[in-house]
Motif scaffolding. Structure first.
Motif, PDB file in Angstrom:
ATOM      1  N   THR A 190       1.005  -1.511   0.256  1.00 47.97           N
ATOM      2  CA  THR A 190       0.059   0.355   0.170  1.00 47.97           C
ATOM      3  C   THR A 190       0.465   1.447   0.008  1.00 47.97           C
ATOM      4  OG1 THR A 190       0.052  -0.508   2.369  1.00 47.97           O
ATOM      5  CG2 THR A 190      -1.726  -1.356   1.191  1.00 47.97           C
ATOM      6  N   HIS A 191       2.265   0.878   0.040  1.00 45.29           N
ATOM      7  CA  HIS A 191       3.048   2.241  -0.245  1.00 45.29           C
ATOM      8  C   HIS A 191       2.873   2.699   0.914  1.00 45.29           C
ATOM      9  CE1 HIS A 191       5.066   1.000  -3.473  1.00 45.29           C
ATOM     10  NE2 HIS A 191       3.853   0.869  -3.849  1.00 45.29           N
ATOM     11  N   THR A 192       2.329   2.613   2.393  1.00 47.55           N
ATOM     12  CA  THR A 192       2.141   3.504   3.879  1.00 47.55           C
ATOM     13  C   THR A 192       2.559   3.198   5.086  1.00 47.55           C
ATOM     14  OG1 THR A 192      -0.111   1.913   4.393  1.00 47.55           O
ATOM     15  CG2 THR A 192      -0.915   4.385   2.787  1.00 47.55           C
ATOM     16  N   LEU A 193       3.012   4.326   5.680  1.00 53.13           N
ATOM     17  CA  LEU A 193       4.021   3.881   6.680  1.00 53.13           C
ATOM     18  C   LEU A 193       2.792   3.147   8.179  1.00 53.13           C
ATOM     19  CD1 LEU A 193       7.037   4.231   7.513  1.00 53.13           C
ATOM     20  CD2 LEU A 193       5.846   6.633   8.629  1.00 53.13           C
ATOM     21  N   ARG A 194       3.211   1.884   8.502  1.00 52.69           N
ATOM     22  CA  ARG A 194       2.056   1.755   9.125  1.00 52.69           C
ATOM     23  C   ARG A 194       2.997   0.814  10.667  1.00 52.69           C
ATOM     24  NH1 ARG A 194      -2.179  -1.515   7.663  1.00 52.69           N
ATOM     25  NH2 ARG A 194      -2.054  -1.277   5.702  1.00 52.69           N
ATOM     26  N   ILE A 195       1.705   1.289  11.735  1.00 50.70           N
ATOM     27  CA  ILE A 195       2.887   0.722  12.737  1.00 50.70           C
ATOM     28  C   ILE A 195       2.711  -0.809  12.730  1.00 50.70           C
ATOM     29  CG2 ILE A 195       2.941   0.771  15.657  1.00 50.70           C
ATOM     30  CD1 ILE A 195       1.258   3.876  15.066  1.00 50.70           C
ATOM     31  N   THR A 196       3.928  -1.474  13.288  1.00 52.28           N
ATOM     32  CA  THR A 196       4.389  -2.676  13.183  1.00 52.28           C
ATOM     33  C   THR A 196       4.427  -3.087  14.897  1.00 52.28           C
ATOM     34  OG1 THR A 196       6.858  -2.523  13.083  1.00 52.28           O
ATOM     35  CG2 THR A 196       5.319  -2.809  11.072  1.00 52.28           C
ATOM     36  N   LYS A 197       4.711  -2.350  15.412  1.00 57.75           N
ATOM     37  CA  LYS A 197       4.765  -3.155  16.952  1.00 57.75           C
ATOM     38  C   LYS A 197       4.493  -2.056  17.515  1.00 57.75           C
ATOM     39  CE  LYS A 197       6.627  -6.420  19.899  1.00 57.75           C
ATOM     40  NZ  LYS A 197       7.328  -7.833  19.783  1.00 57.75           N
ATOM     41  N   VAL A 198       4.004  -1.858  19.444  1.00 58.53           N
ATOM     42  CA  VAL A 198       3.373  -1.388  20.531  1.00 58.53           C
ATOM     43  C   VAL A 198       3.872  -1.832  20.960  1.00 58.53           C
ATOM     44  CG1 VAL A 198       1.862   0.213  21.354  1.00 58.53           C
ATOM     45  CG2 VAL A 198       2.768   0.350  18.897  1.00 58.53           C
ATOM     46  N   TYR A 199       4.382  -1.513  22.196  1.00 58.75           N
ATOM     47  CA  TYR A 199       4.772  -2.269  23.557  1.00 58.75           C
ATOM     48  C   TYR A 199       3.504  -2.533  24.529  1.00 58.75           C
ATOM     49  CZ  TYR A 199       9.053  -4.608  21.925  1.00 58.75           C
ATOM     50  OH  TYR A 199       9.988  -5.435  21.242  1.00 58.75           O
ATOM     51  N   PRO A 200       2.426  -2.989  24.840  1.00 55.24           N
ATOM     52  CA  PRO A 200       1.505  -2.221  25.943  1.00 55.24           C
ATOM     53  C   PRO A 200       2.033  -1.778  27.389  1.00 55.24           C
ATOM     54  CG  PRO A 200       1.099  -4.884  25.129  1.00 55.24           C
ATOM     55  CD  PRO A 200       3.078  -4.629  25.341  1.00 55.24           C
ATOM     56  N   LYS A 201       2.946  -2.008  27.410  1.00 56.70           N
ATOM     57  CA  LYS A 201       3.505  -1.640  29.199  1.00 56.70           C
ATOM     58  C   LYS A 201       3.989   0.009  28.648  1.00 56.70           C
ATOM     59  CE  LYS A 201       3.609  -4.992  31.895  1.00 56.70           C
ATOM     60  NZ  LYS A 201       4.334  -6.043  32.946  1.00 56.70           N
ATOM     61  N   SER A 202       4.729   0.453  27.633  1.00 58.37           N
ATOM     62  CA  SER A 202       5.255   1.367  27.555  1.00 58.37           C
ATOM     63  C   SER A 202       4.088   2.737  26.798  1.00 58.37           C
ATOM     64  CB  SER A 202       5.985   1.393  25.428  1.00 58.37           C
ATOM     65  OG  SER A 202       4.763   1.202  24.797  1.00 58.37           O
ATOM     66  N   SER A 203       4.810   4.405  27.028  1.00 56.32           N
ATOM     67  CA  SER A 203       4.212   5.378  26.694  1.00 56.32           C
ATOM     68  C   SER A 203       2.762   5.310  25.962  1.00 56.32           C
ATOM     69  CB  SER A 203       4.475   6.397  27.065  1.00 56.32           C
ATOM     70  OG  SER A 203       5.388   6.593  25.546  1.00 56.32           O
ATOM     71  N   ALA A 204       3.382   4.479  24.134  1.00 56.40           N
ATOM     72  CA  ALA A 204       2.941   4.604  23.312  1.00 56.40           C
ATOM     73  C   ALA A 204       1.091   3.980  23.360  1.00 56.40           C
ATOM     74  CB  ALA A 204       3.580   4.346  22.211  1.00 56.40           C
ATOM     75  N   GLY A 205       1.135   2.490  24.143  1.00 57.14           N
ATOM     76  CA  GLY A 205       0.607   1.316  24.079  1.00 57.14           C
ATOM     77  C   GLY A 205      -0.531   1.859  25.203  1.00 57.14           C
ATOM     78  N   GLN A 206       0.200   3.065  26.117  1.00 57.45           N
ATOM     79  CA  GLN A 206      -0.758   3.583  27.046  1.00 57.45           C
ATOM     80  C   GLN A 206      -1.588   5.145  26.297  1.00 57.45           C
ATOM     81  OE1 GLN A 206       1.248   4.402  30.778  1.00 57.45           O
ATOM     82  NE2 GLN A 206       1.905   2.311  31.155  1.00 57.45           N
ATOM     83  N   ALA A 207      -0.908   5.054  25.974  1.00 51.78           N
ATOM     84  CA  ALA A 207      -2.024   6.150  24.829  1.00 51.78           C
ATOM     85  C   ALA A 207      -2.983   5.844  23.505  1.00 51.78           C
ATOM     86  CB  ALA A 207      -1.028   7.600  23.656  1.00 51.78           C
ATOM     87  N   GLY A 208      -2.714   4.462  23.728  1.00 50.09           N
ATOM     88  CA  GLY A 208      -3.927   3.814  22.985  1.00 50.09           C
ATOM     89  C   GLY A 208      -3.728   3.689  21.576  1.00 50.09           C
TER      90      GLY A 208
END
Length: 209
Positions: free
Chosen positions: A130-148
């Motif tokens: 799709t030539h799009t930038l896709r998030i492949t992994k977010v750790y649940p306990k990280s600040s990114a995971g906590q932000a949804g």
């Protein structure tokens, strides 16, 4: 021998010696190998105002080999306590260590860098279909995971700049381009067709919309 010539010569000889004796280090250095290194040092540095020191470390302990004199007008010879200017030698050592890790099957040269990032870092890659930038992994306990944030979300813009058609390297440059402490990402959930804006502030993801 001027300083720039000396540095280039030292870098080359370190690479030459390390390549020749790296395999031996796995099983230990023999006395003959140590004597060969010392002979090389004496031949190339024995009568010069440059010097080189090499440390051998194996299961038997450590040995220090050296030859040459300090370039300070004194007859003092280099040894294991001599302080050297690092210059660009660190690149040579980094390359050799990487090659050694490859030979030990600890890493692969074509592995994505994201594979070795700490758990606090969000990982993303370019979707080749799709030539799009896709998030492949977010750790649940990280600040990114906590932000949804979650894997599968598409990063549509970085600071209002569309990512469509850009390479991963270009997107990384966008993330670092602004000196502002905040980075704004517009995310799209392709399954729910929802758009969300997230702000990255000094390494932390904070939901803002």
């Amino acid at each position: 021998m001027n300083i720039s010539t000396t540095i280039r010569f030292v870098c080359f000889t370190i690479l030459l010696l390390a390549t020749q004796f790296l395999a031996a280090a796995h099983n230990g250095f023999t006395d003959a190998e140590a004597e060969a290194i010392q002979a090389f040092l004496r031949e190339n540095f024995g009568n010069t105002n440059a010097g080189m020191v090499i440390g051998l470390v194996d299961e038997r302990g450590s040995r220090v080999l050296g030859a040459g004199k300090l370039d300070n007008g004194t007859p003092q010879e280099v040894n294991g306590d001599t302080v050297f200017e690092i210059g660009s030698v660190t690149k040579t050592f980094t390359t050799l260590l990487l090659q050694d890790m490859v030979e030990r099957d600890e890493v692969k040269l074509d592995d994505p860098v994201a594979k070795y990032l700490p758990e606090s870092v969000i990982k993303f890659d370019l979707d080749q279909k799709t030539h799009t930038l896709r998030i492949t992994k977010v750790y649940p306990k990280s600040s990114a995971g906590q932000a949804g944030l979650s894997s599968g979300l598409i990063i549509q813009t970085i600071n209002d700049v569309p990512t469509a058609g850009k390479s991963t390297a270009e997107c990384f440059r966008l993330l670092r381009a602004d000196s502002s402490p905040k980075v704004r990402l517009e995310l799209v959930n392709p399954e729910r067709k929802q758009t969300n804006t997230v702000e990255l502030t000094r390494g932390k993801f904070l939901t803002s919309g």
